[in-house]
Design an enzyme around this catalytic site. Structure first.
Site, PDB file in Angstrom:
ATOM      1  CG  ASP A  20     -27.730  22.720  -1.879  1.00  0.00           C
ATOM      2  OD1 ASP A  20     -26.665  22.757  -2.526  1.00  0.00           O
ATOM      3  OD2 ASP A  20     -28.400  21.697  -1.718  1.00  0.00           O
ATOM      4  CG  HIS A  54     -19.607  25.698  -2.578  1.00  0.00           C
ATOM      5  ND1 HIS A  54     -18.725  25.918  -1.562  1.00  0.00           N
ATOM      6  CD2 HIS A  54     -20.522  24.818  -2.095  1.00  0.00           C
ATOM      7  CE1 HIS A  54     -19.095  25.209  -0.498  1.00  0.00           C
ATOM      8  NE2 HIS A  54     -20.167  24.522  -0.810  1.00  0.00           N
TER       9      HIS A  54
END
Ligand code: IMP
Ligand code: MG
Length: 332
Positions: free
Chosen positions: A9, A39
């Site tokens: 992240d 993503h």
């Protein structure tokens, strides 16, 4: 090659989406564990999430490949192929392992995985366990994938030998590595640059650049230690409270960790760094695309990172749109 420097992240998706647009690679190839990674990138106000395809999916001339080390959930893959109209440019390796419903059920039922480790519940751990036992189904055995099967390592190596640009996308982050993270609070594979090389089938000497992506602060989802973790209230106050893109879980947050970053640079042999979400720390950075136009305190933040870590920060994220980047690379 782009890899995550902390716990996933870090904003790799957006950096990769930018690189795919700017550098126009012939191939983008995804390594990492599988659909446990989401993503995210935004283009012209629209947000996209990919859990199986490379984050280069918006570039219509880039071939989208998934390396043999990556676990495939066929349903997730096929829905992303349809979403990006990428039927004629998506290829998965014949030996990608297949996640079935039973893996997902096991991941979600186990007290150890779901309770203690806090997995994403996407079946990746149980599937990799079956792979180690050599009972896992491979992509070549799934009729719905037959149109998309290829020898991905062969394609990638051939492209490199032909002088074409290849963008390799790592997923998760260094400290989620099964080998180098804080076991047992890790994912089910190595996800450092070396592991990603293996996933896509290239030797370590084929990689020109390793771009390690750090966020301007650290976040983590699931269990495991997080040094200098902020209270929820403090994280909220700073605007660092985030939610997972796959599970929607609230992410834990802490300030930038130089010790972790230093070790990450070694584990990945970083040649360049990206620092994302600088606009969250310094709101007046929002959407700035030239280094000189960043406010002095933001530039100092970047220069402190470079000074401390000894690796150039070549990319800086200043907003969610894929073009919201300060690109300091000398050559592209
Ligand atoms: P698993 O990979 O689903 O088995 O989960 C193991 C640990 O890795 C949990 O703490 C997850 O939250 C974390 N994890 C796995 N993939 C990602 C990712 O892409 N981003 C952030 N955390 C992840
Ligand atoms: Mg993510």
């Amino acid at each position: 090659m782009t890899v995550g420097g902390f716990f996933g992240d870090e904003g790799k998706g957006k950096i990769i989406a930018y690189l795919a647009k700017k550098d126009n690679p012939a191939i983008a190839v995804r390594g990492g564990v599988g659909p446990n990674a989401g993503h995210t990138f935004a283009f012209e106000g629209k947000e996209y999430k990919v859990r199986m395809l490379p984050s280069a999916a918006l570039n219509p001339t880039t071939r989208l490949l998934v390396g043999a080390g990556v676990l495939v959930n066929p349903q997730v893959l096929l829905s992303e192929v349809a979403m990006f109209k990428a039927e004629d440019r998506t290829y998965v390796d014949a030996q990608c392992g297949i996640i079935e419903q039973a893996h997902i059920d096991r991941d979600r039922a186990e007290d150890h995985l779901k309770g203690k480790i806090g997995t994403t519940g996407t079946g990746t751990g149980p599937a990799n366990a079956d792979r180690a036992l050599r009972t896992l189904k491979m992509a070549k055995d799934v009729p719905e994938l037959s149109l998309y099967i290829e020898d991905v390592s062969n394609s990638v190596n051939y492209a490199l030998e032909s002088g074409e640009k290849v963008l390799v996308e790592g997923t998760q982050g260094t400290y989620l590595s099964l080998f180098h993270g804080g076991y047992p609070y890790v994912t089910s594979k190595d996800v450092t640059a070396s592991g990603i090389c293996s996933d896509v089938g290239i030797g370590p000497k084929r990689v020109d650049d390793v771009l390690v992506v750090f966020k301007a602060y650290v976040t983590r989802v699931g269990g495991g230690p997080l040094d200098n973790e902020l209270s929820e209230e403090e994280a909220k106050k700073r605007g660092w409270l985030e939610f997972g893109s796959v599970t929607g879980r609230q992410r834990r947050a802490a300030p930038f960790d130089f010790a972790l970053a230093k070790k990450s640079i070694r584990l990945n042999s970083a040649t360049q760094l990206a620092v994302t979400k600088l606009d969250i720390m310094f709101p007046s950075c929002a959407r700035v695309r030239q280094y000189e136009k960043l406010p002095a305190d933001a530039r100092k933040y970047i220069e402190d990172i470079e000074g401390e870590l000894g690796v150039p920060v070549t990319m800086i994220g200043t907003g969610p749109e894929l073009d919201d980047v300060v690109d300091r690379r000398k050559t592209t």
